[in-house]
Structures are given as structure tokens and as C-alpha cells.
Scaffold this motif. Sequence first.
Motif, PDB file in Angstrom:
ATOM      1  N   ARG A 289       0.347  -0.811   0.164  1.00 16.17           N
ATOM      2  CA  ARG A 289       0.108   0.227  -0.155  1.00 16.17           C
ATOM      3  C   ARG A 289       0.616   0.965  -0.530  1.00 16.17           C
ATOM      4  NH1 ARG A 289      -5.004  -1.488   0.647  1.00 16.17           N
ATOM      5  NH2 ARG A 289      -5.826  -4.041   1.231  1.00 16.17           N
ATOM      6  N   GLN A 290       2.096   0.585   0.235  1.00 16.32           N
ATOM      7  CA  GLN A 290       3.053   2.084  -0.329  1.00 16.32           C
ATOM      8  C   GLN A 290       2.952   3.082  -1.665  1.00 16.32           C
ATOM      9  OE1 GLN A 290       6.708   0.629   0.751  1.00 16.32           O
ATOM     10  NE2 GLN A 290       7.110   1.001   2.899  1.00 16.32           N
ATOM     11  N   PRO A 291       3.356   3.976  -1.573  1.00 19.89           N
ATOM     12  CA  PRO A 291       2.638   4.997  -3.070  1.00 19.89           C
ATOM     13  C   PRO A 291       3.986   3.839  -4.392  1.00 19.89           C
ATOM     14  CG  PRO A 291       3.505   6.097  -1.563  1.00 19.89           C
ATOM     15  CD  PRO A 291       3.471   5.088  -1.006  1.00 19.89           C
ATOM     16  N   GLY A 292       2.725   3.325  -5.686  1.00 14.97           N
ATOM     17  CA  GLY A 292       4.084   2.491  -6.034  1.00 14.97           C
ATOM     18  C   GLY A 292       4.248   1.402  -5.760  1.00 14.97           C
ATOM     19  N   GLY A 293       3.600   0.707  -4.524  1.00 14.05           N
ATOM     20  CA  GLY A 293       4.422  -0.518  -4.448  1.00 14.05           C
ATOM     21  C   GLY A 293       5.538  -0.342  -3.602  1.00 14.05           C
ATOM     22  N   GLY A 294       6.461  -1.535  -3.001  1.00 12.08           N
ATOM     23  CA  GLY A 294       8.010  -1.776  -2.995  1.00 12.08           C
ATOM     24  C   GLY A 294       8.488  -2.952  -2.627  1.00 12.08           C
ATOM     25  N   PHE A 295       9.795  -3.473  -2.324  1.00 13.49           N
ATOM     26  CA  PHE A 295       9.907  -5.085  -2.321  1.00 13.49           C
ATOM     27  C   PHE A 295       9.600  -5.464  -0.997  1.00 13.49           C
ATOM     28  CE2 PHE A 295      11.717  -3.949  -6.524  1.00 13.49           C
ATOM     29  CZ  PHE A 295      11.801  -4.758  -7.138  1.00 13.49           C
ATOM     30  N   LEU A 296      10.302  -6.457  -0.657  1.00 14.12           N
ATOM     31  CA  LEU A 296      10.461  -7.146   0.505  1.00 14.12           C
ATOM     32  C   LEU A 296      10.796  -8.545   0.713  1.00 14.12           C
ATOM     33  CD1 LEU A 296       9.073  -6.993   3.551  1.00 14.12           C
ATOM     34  CD2 LEU A 296       7.166  -8.435   2.670  1.00 14.12           C
ATOM     35  N   GLU A 297      11.619  -8.390   1.731  1.00 12.33           N
ATOM     36  CA  GLU A 297      12.206 -10.108   1.857  1.00 12.33           C
ATOM     37  C   GLU A 297      11.832 -11.099   2.940  1.00 12.33           C
ATOM     38  OE1 GLU A 297      16.775 -11.431   2.087  1.00 12.33           O
ATOM     39  OE2 GLU A 297      16.467  -9.914   0.921  1.00 12.33           O
ATOM     40  N   TYR A 298      11.722 -11.852   2.556  1.00 10.37           N
ATOM     41  CA  TYR A 298      10.994 -13.278   3.833  1.00 10.37           C
ATOM     42  C   TYR A 298      11.410 -14.496   3.064  1.00 10.37           C
ATOM     43  CZ  TYR A 298       7.587 -13.541   0.333  1.00 10.37           C
ATOM     44  OH  TYR A 298       6.540 -14.014  -1.097  1.00 10.37           O
ATOM     45  N   VAL A 299      11.187 -15.279   4.391  1.00  9.71           N
ATOM     46  CA  VAL A 299      11.274 -16.246   4.370  1.00  9.71           C
ATOM     47  C   VAL A 299       9.420 -17.466   3.738  1.00  9.71           C
ATOM     48  CG1 VAL A 299      11.650 -19.114   5.178  1.00  9.71           C
ATOM     49  CG2 VAL A 299      12.232 -16.919   5.797  1.00  9.71           C
ATOM     50  N   ALA A 300       9.284 -17.476   2.504  1.00  5.20           N
ATOM     51  CA  ALA A 300       7.351 -17.968   1.957  1.00  5.20           C
ATOM     52  C   ALA A 300       7.539 -19.371   2.428  1.00  5.20           C
ATOM     53  CB  ALA A 300       7.959 -18.198   0.262  1.00  5.20           C
ATOM     54  N   THR A 301       6.462 -20.071   2.655  1.00  3.55           N
ATOM     55  CA  THR A 301       5.578 -20.416   3.369  1.00  3.55           C
ATOM     56  C   THR A 301       6.301 -22.296   2.257  1.00  3.55           C
ATOM     57  OG1 THR A 301       3.244 -20.452   2.302  1.00  3.55           O
ATOM     58  CG2 THR A 301       4.009 -19.779   4.637  1.00  3.55           C
ATOM     59  N   ILE A 302       6.280 -21.632   1.245  1.00  7.92           N
ATOM     60  CA  ILE A 302       6.089 -22.922  -0.129  1.00  7.92           C
ATOM     61  C   ILE A 302       6.877 -22.462  -0.812  1.00  7.92           C
ATOM     62  CG2 ILE A 302       4.436 -22.677  -0.861  1.00  7.92           C
ATOM     63  CD1 ILE A 302       4.615 -26.188  -0.897  1.00  7.92           C
ATOM     64  N   ASP A 303       8.379 -23.428  -1.094  1.00  7.22           N
ATOM     65  CA  ASP A 303       8.989 -23.211  -2.797  1.00  7.22           C
ATOM     66  C   ASP A 303       8.025 -24.325  -3.526  1.00  7.22           C
ATOM     67  OD1 ASP A 303      10.169 -23.680  -5.165  1.00  7.22           O
ATOM     68  OD2 ASP A 303      12.086 -23.267  -4.305  1.00  7.22           O
ATOM     69  N   GLU A 308       9.176 -26.628   0.229  1.00  2.00           N
ATOM     70  CA  GLU A 308       9.503 -27.276   1.075  1.00  2.00           C
ATOM     71  C   GLU A 308       9.594 -25.401   1.785  1.00  2.00           C
ATOM     72  OE1 GLU A 308      10.780 -28.576   4.577  1.00  2.00           O
ATOM     73  OE2 GLU A 308      10.746 -30.412   3.127  1.00  2.00           O
ATOM     74  N   PRO A 309      10.155 -24.053   2.626  1.00  2.00           N
ATOM     75  CA  PRO A 309      10.176 -22.924   3.009  1.00  2.00           C
ATOM     76  C   PRO A 309      11.449 -22.275   2.441  1.00  2.00           C
ATOM     77  CG  PRO A 309       9.191 -23.755   4.686  1.00  2.00           C
ATOM     78  CD  PRO A 309       9.770 -25.373   3.872  1.00  2.00           C
ATOM     79  N   ALA A 310      11.449 -21.508   1.614  1.00  2.00           N
ATOM     80  CA  ALA A 310      12.391 -20.652   0.820  1.00  2.00           C
ATOM     81  C   ALA A 310      12.537 -19.468   1.084  1.00  2.00           C
ATOM     82  CB  ALA A 310      12.470 -21.338  -0.186  1.00  2.00           C
ATOM     83  N   LYS A 311      14.072 -18.454   1.367  1.00  2.00           N
ATOM     84  CA  LYS A 311      13.630 -16.824   1.278  1.00  2.00           C
ATOM     85  C   LYS A 311      13.403 -16.765  -0.008  1.00  2.00           C
ATOM     86  CE  LYS A 311      17.869 -16.372   4.777  1.00  2.00           C
ATOM     87  NZ  LYS A 311      19.195 -16.042   4.827  1.00  2.00           N
ATOM     88  N   ILE A 332      15.438 -16.398  -3.318  1.00  2.00           N
ATOM     89  CA  ILE A 332      17.089 -15.970  -3.174  1.00  2.00           C
ATOM     90  C   ILE A 332      18.523 -16.824  -3.604  1.00  2.00           C
ATOM     91  CG2 ILE A 332      18.879 -14.985  -1.673  1.00  2.00           C
ATOM     92  CD1 ILE A 332      16.548 -12.881  -2.045  1.00  2.00           C
ATOM     93  N   GLU A 333      17.283 -18.009  -3.634  1.00  2.00           N
ATOM     94  CA  GLU A 333      17.987 -19.472  -3.679  1.00  2.00           C
ATOM     95  C   GLU A 333      18.253 -19.287  -5.205  1.00  2.00           C
ATOM     96  OE1 GLU A 333      16.786 -23.076  -2.435  1.00  2.00           O
ATOM     97  OE2 GLU A 333      16.913 -22.326   0.038  1.00  2.00           O
ATOM     98  N   ASP A 334      17.781 -19.357  -6.141  1.00  2.00           N
ATOM     99  CA  ASP A 334      17.920 -18.829  -7.804  1.00  2.00           C
ATOM    100  C   ASP A 334      19.136 -18.200  -7.977  1.00  2.00           C
ATOM    101  OD1 ASP A 334      15.743 -20.869  -7.991  1.00  2.00           O
ATOM    102  OD2 ASP A 334      14.187 -19.247  -8.330  1.00  2.00           O
ATOM    103  N   VAL A 335      19.579 -17.092  -7.430  1.00  2.00           N
ATOM    104  CA  VAL A 335      20.186 -15.698  -7.602  1.00  2.00           C
ATOM    105  C   VAL A 335      21.665 -16.322  -6.912  1.00  2.00           C
ATOM    106  CG1 VAL A 335      20.867 -13.084  -7.061  1.00  2.00           C
ATOM    107  CG2 VAL A 335      18.496 -13.784  -7.169  1.00  2.00           C
ATOM    108  N   GLU A 336      21.659 -17.163  -5.912  1.00  2.00           N
ATOM    109  CA  GLU A 336      23.479 -17.769  -4.923  1.00  2.00           C
ATOM    110  C   GLU A 336      23.586 -18.577  -6.282  1.00  2.00           C
ATOM    111  OE1 GLU A 336      21.791 -18.820  -0.830  1.00  2.00           O
ATOM    112  OE2 GLU A 336      21.287 -16.512  -0.162  1.00  2.00           O
ATOM    113  N   ALA A 337      22.392 -19.855  -6.563  1.00  2.00           N
ATOM    114  CA  ALA A 337      23.228 -20.886  -6.933  1.00  2.00           C
ATOM    115  C   ALA A 337      23.939 -20.284  -8.195  1.00  2.00           C
ATOM    116  CB  ALA A 337      21.730 -21.410  -7.993  1.00  2.00           C
ATOM    117  N   ARG A 338      23.243 -18.831  -8.968  1.00  2.00           N
ATOM    118  CA  ARG A 338      23.484 -18.665 -10.369  1.00  2.00           C
ATOM    119  C   ARG A 338      25.291 -17.695 -10.190  1.00  2.00           C
ATOM    120  NH1 ARG A 338      25.680 -18.196 -15.052  1.00  2.00           N
ATOM    121  NH2 ARG A 338      25.532 -16.174 -16.311  1.00  2.00           N
ATOM    122  N   LEU A 339      25.038 -17.489  -9.002  1.00  2.00           N
ATOM    123  CA  LEU A 339      26.200 -16.536  -8.361  1.00  2.00           C
ATOM    124  C   LEU A 339      27.195 -18.147  -8.353  1.00  2.00           C
ATOM    125  CD1 LEU A 339      27.557 -14.030  -8.109  1.00  2.00           C
ATOM    126  CD2 LEU A 339      26.667 -14.428  -5.460  1.00  2.00           C
TER     127      LEU A 339
END
Length: 821
Positions: A289-303, A308-311, A332-339
Motif C-alpha cells: 500500500r506504499q505509493p508505487g508498491g515496494g519490495f519485501l524479503e521474507y521466508v516463503a511458506t513453500i517453494d 519446503e520454505p525458502a527465502k 534468493i536461492e536461485d540468485v545464489e545458485a547463479r552466483l
Amino acid sequence: MKTYSYKKVFQVVVVAILLLSGTVVGYFWIKREHQYQLETLQRIHEDHVALRKAEVRAIVRQLVEEIAFHQAEVEDRLKRNILEKVRVAIDIATAIHARESGSRDEAEVKQLIIDALMQLRFFNGRGYYWIHDTDHILVAHPYREGSIGRDDTNIVDSQGQLLIQSFVSAALSNSRGGFVDYYWSKPEIDERYHRELGRKKIAYLQLFEPYNWVFGVGEYVEDVEAQTQEAMIRRIAAVRFGEAGYIFNHDRHGVCLNHVNEEVVGRNRWELLDASGMKLVQELDRVGRQPGGGFLEYVATIDPRTGEPAKKLSFVRSVDDWGWVMGAGVYIEDVEARLAEVQATMHKRLIVNILIAGIALGVTAMLVLLVSQRMAAWFSRELNLIVSRSESGEDAPVDLDSLRIAELREIGAKSNMVLAQNTKIQAQLLQAQKMESVGILAGGVAHDFNNLLHVMRGNIELLAKNLSIDPQGSARLKSVTTSLDRAARLVQQLLLFSRKVESGKEPVDLNQEVREVAQMLERTIPKMIALELRLDPAVRTISGDPVQVEQALLNLANNAVDAMAGGGRLLIETSNVDLDVHFVSSHPGSTVGRHVLLTVTDTGCGMDEATLKQAFDPFFTTKEVGQGTGLGLASVYGIVKSHGGYIHCYSEPGQGTTFRIYLPAADPFEAEPDELHQPEAAIKAKMDGDKDVRTILVVDDEPTIRELTKEALEGFGYVVLHAANGEEALDIYQEHGQAIGLVLLDLNMPGMGGHKCLQELLRLDPTVRVLIASGYSANGQARESLNSGAAGFIGKPYQLKELEAVVREALGEAEPRAQQP
């Protein structure tokens, strides 16, 4: 004494140097490569994250825009639907009236029309027809049969609008009918809450002229909007991106509307916590609900891939009108795997490069050994030839006993015999080459630059012939041509220098030259540097080369601008000055007579003593490589000397710089009496005054200046005390203050400094008279002291006649004092 073969020593040293340099270079190369890898990985990580963030942001924004598009179409679609239904009713009524009016009476025809329309339903059973006449009487309504025939004139909607009157007015205002927006409670709502719970509804009304009936159809906006929302929920559920990307959204109450896990759809997840204890849905709702939206990092309930839960890093944005928050994310694991893949590849490359470098170093060492052996053999043969050709010699400064290598002892013995002669010849050769090179360089540069000026001048003249150029352009071309002419004169001066020919002189108005230079500077110097001119309107004419004078001014101004990188003040002053024998005796290179004084002062970084001593040396510069030639001040010095003048520079670090140039006046017939050429005794002989003795305290850290000033003031009839610094001056003033009539105070001294000493003297005696002496201009660094309470100012270097006049003015004396014998 043990000796060594130079061959073995040479080979060992070469190999050792090679291995050592290879090791050092390899260490720094590996370190640099490692740092490069870290920076590259960081950059790749940032770029990949930015790319994925841009991807999910674009997907969410596209869906939000799509929702906005469909949302904007809700009322248009609703209006099209109800208009179509009313037109159908008009067609049905028209057909029944045309078919039955001839065979039945009017009441029967009306009832046939009512019966045909009242049984029709549409919009999934929500839609129906109603009929009023133009007098607001209810003719037919499927849900108000008990009110048939009632006058509905005063019926209002939830916001107080006279509803039936609005219906009839819309139908009568246009033969094709019209729309009415109103608020009406839904059928399941108790009439008691009609006003509070009204929902927006749109009706279309059209007149059926045969009976003056108004046919109407209405539809709730939220019903049509709900259909649109259901369609969008299905659309969002079908969106997939990447390997496991999906769209999720919930309403304002936390009810899940879309999720890759269909089991949670429809559940209220407002209190859902992620693995870190964060209330996930609430936080997503807040960020979205912030103007223009925004990003949030969290632990998702499922991949979806692992169950399993995943960042996760998600972009969320709200659809305010519908009360939705919608988002999409990347794991996030996708980014770290690429790295990790990139890091493994770079690590392998580093190992391969180290192996290649090691092999190259080994091969190079072998080659160096082979070449060194060949060089040693060749050197031995050449050395034997040299030794065999030498038959006699003389003692030399080389100490042969200090040499441990046998071959070098032989070379030293032979070289000592010719060392003295070679040294002398080489010195002569270097001197001749240096002088020849300077002349060749000057002539060559001038010749090439003259060719460039020729091409530029030719093209400017051709361009000036273009008749389409406006007057302003012509004026600018003329200005360019004038500048090219002056540049050509500079080239001619350089050519004259290369041939050692004297340049011509002509009468020059120094004020005019300063104004022309100032015009150029105002267009080129930074805005944070203030340019100030203080020109004596009665300044004398000098005999000189205007191009060289302008060049000297530009060089001084450019140096001043470079010294004021953070801004400051550039002050250029002109005045008439007469130099006497006392000034000339203490300033070698100056001449007695009438002069014009040109002063250039800046408030820049200044110079220390070591730099000041070399300031006029050719090719000496404190600028970075490529930023200066070191010829600026050297050329200024040469121009001043070629005009028979004298230049003096005064500067201290952090206090700015002042250049004073004394140029001989051109017209000797304007000279005043021969007082300028009289010796000191003659000047003293003209002084008369009272016999009262006044004491002056001279404060200066330079012994020679103190002694000279003391001697001059005593010759003018004053008693002189002197101090080498501010602290000593304060002690003397505390002891003899009652007898001291004036303090001649140098502004720039080590220790306390002149300004601080002035403040302390004023604190001891507010009535003290202090005369400031400084190499800076009175409008420059000395201004602060004058504003603080100093009685006057005299600029260094000063003439004794000027000193006497300023001292007398500071003491309030109208006439010179009697001289001391």
C-alpha cells in the motif's frame, strides 16, 4: 683476496631477480585477480538481483494496469448492457402495440405489454423491467405489485435524490432516453437501512410514446465489478514466469484470492507468520500500500519445486479500489545458485591462469639463463678487446681494492685512465646540446603552430565572406580574427627568440591592457572566483610590447585561478610609483626612476619558501603531470626583464600570493624633481621638523629588514625599538608602552603572527597606533587587520620615502621630523 667470475655472478643475480620479480608480480597479480573476482561477483549479484527485481516489478505492474483498464470499463459495459435491454423492451412493446391495437382495446394492449415485460429476467436473474408514466405513477414492477398505481413522485434514493422524477426527466430530455446514477439498497437489505447501505446503481430510461410510459432497467455497479474481479482472479491464476514464478494476492481482510498452493485459496491468512516470526500477510499488505508498491524479503511458506520454505524477494502493489494487494517474487536461492556457478567458473580460470603464468615464468628463466650465458661470452670477448687496446693511463678515483669481481677490476683500471677527459668532454657536449635543443624546440614549435594559425585564419576569412552570416556572427568572426592576429604576434615573438632577435616596443596604456585581459578572464574563470580591478586613472604610459604585457597578465591570472580551486578573489591593481636609491640598493635588478606598479593578488593556497625560491625557474611546476609546462612564471620573469622592469613575489601557505611588477614609465619628461636620484643624505637634508623625539617599535622576523627600517627611521629623527616576533613585541610594549608612539608591525611572522599581536596590543592599550607592513595588498590579506583597528598599511617592499610619509601620517605629523646627525 677471493674473487668471483662475473659470468656466474651475472647469471645468479639475473635468475634471482627474475624469480623474485616473478614472485612479487605473481603475488600482486593473484591478489588483484582475486579482488577483481570479488568485485565481479558482487557486480553480477547486484545485476542479477536488479534484473529479477525488474522482471517481477514489470509483471505486477502489467497486471495492475490491466486491472485498471478493466476497472475503467465496468460502468461503460454496464451502460451498454442496460441500454440494450431497454431498447429490447421498446421493440417488444412497439411490436405488440402495432399488432394488437387494431383488434383490442387500449387496456388489453397495455396489459399484454406489461405481461410480456414483467416476466423477463436477465443479468443472471438480477435484471428486470419497471414502468412509470410521465406523471410518476407506477405502472408495472415485478417486485412492487402492491404499489401499482401509486404516485412515486416523492421517492428518494439513499442520498436523497428524487428518484422517479429523475427517471422521467432523463426519458423526456432525449427521444432516445438517458442514464441516471443513483444509490439504492440491495433487495436483501432491510428497508430501515436503505439510506445507510445504498449501493451505486445506474438506470437507463426511455419513453414509450404511445402511452407516455417510461421503461427502465437498472444494474448495481458492484455486481458488474464483481464479475470483472472474478475474471481477473482467473487471469492472475494462469500467470507463470521463470522456473517457479507465480502471482499471489489477497484482499484487505487477508483472505487469499490467488496462490500457487490452491489449498490456501479462500483462507484468511492475516495472522500468518514466516520462519522469522514476521506477520507475513500484514507486512506484504503494508509494503504493497506504499505509493508505487515496494519490495519485501521474507521466508516463503513453500517453494513449489521442493515443497519446503525458502527465502524470497517479492514486489507487492495494491489495487486500492478493489482492496487487493498483489505480488510476485523470486527465490534468493536461485540468485545464489547463479552466483555459485559464476564463482566456480572464475575459480577454474584463475587456476588455469596461475598454471600458465608459472609455465611462462619457468620458460622465461630458462631463456634468460641461455641468453645470459651468450651475453657473458660476448662481453668477455669484448672486454678482452678493450683491455688489449689500452696501453697507458693515469690514476683514477675508482678504488680497485673495493671491487670483488675480477673482470670489473680490469674494467675499472682501464676506465680510470679516460675518466677525467671524458667527464670534461661530456659536460661541454651536454651544454652545447642543451642550448641547441632549446633553440630548435622554440623555432620548431613556432613554425608548426604558425602553420596551424594560417589554416585557421584562412578558414575564418572564407567563412566571413558568407553573406548569410548575421551581424552578430560577423562580429564574433571578427573577434576570432583579432585573437588569431594576437596569437600570430605571439608566434613571431617565439620565432624572434629562436633567432635571438630583440622584440619591438611601443607606448602601452597599462590600464587598457588590464581591462582587455579582464574581459577575457570574465568569460573563462569559474564563477566562484571574484575578479576585482583597482586601476589608477592617472597611471603613466610604459614602453613595451602589448602582446607580451598581455601574456604576462594572463599567465599570472591563470596561476592565480589554479591556486583558488575552491573559489576566492583575484585583485589586479595599477598605480604610479617612484623608486629611489634606497629601494634599488636593497632590491638588485631594479632601477631608480619613475615606474608603474602592477599588482596581482589572489586568495589562493599560497607557496612555501622552497617553492617560492624556484617559482621563476623554467620548467618548474607544482601541478600534476600534463597540467602545466612550468614556463608560465619563467616567461613572466623574462617579459619583465626584457622591459627593464623588476618583479617581486610574496606568498605564504594558505595566505594567498601577491606579485608586484615595476615597469619603467615611458615619458621621461613627466619626471618630477631630481629627488628620486638623490642619495639618502640629500633626502635627509630636506627634512625639517621639531626636535621632539617619538619612539617607534619595529616588529619584523627578518633581521635585515629590521636593521634597514631602524636605520631609516632613526635617520628620519625617530627613536627606534625593535622586536623579532610578536611575543617579544608585547614584552617591550608592556615595559615602554607609555613612550611608544607607533608600532610598525609585520603581518606575517612565525609564532604568534602579526594579526594576533595586533589584537593583544589593542587589548593592552586600545589607543595604540599600529602600522601594518605586508607583502600582500591592502585589499587582500591585510584587510582583516585594518578592520580590526590598525592605523594604516604599507606594502612590502616599500621605499624609505614612502615609509616616512606613511609613518608621519600615522602619527598625525604635518611636516617631516628633524634628521638625526
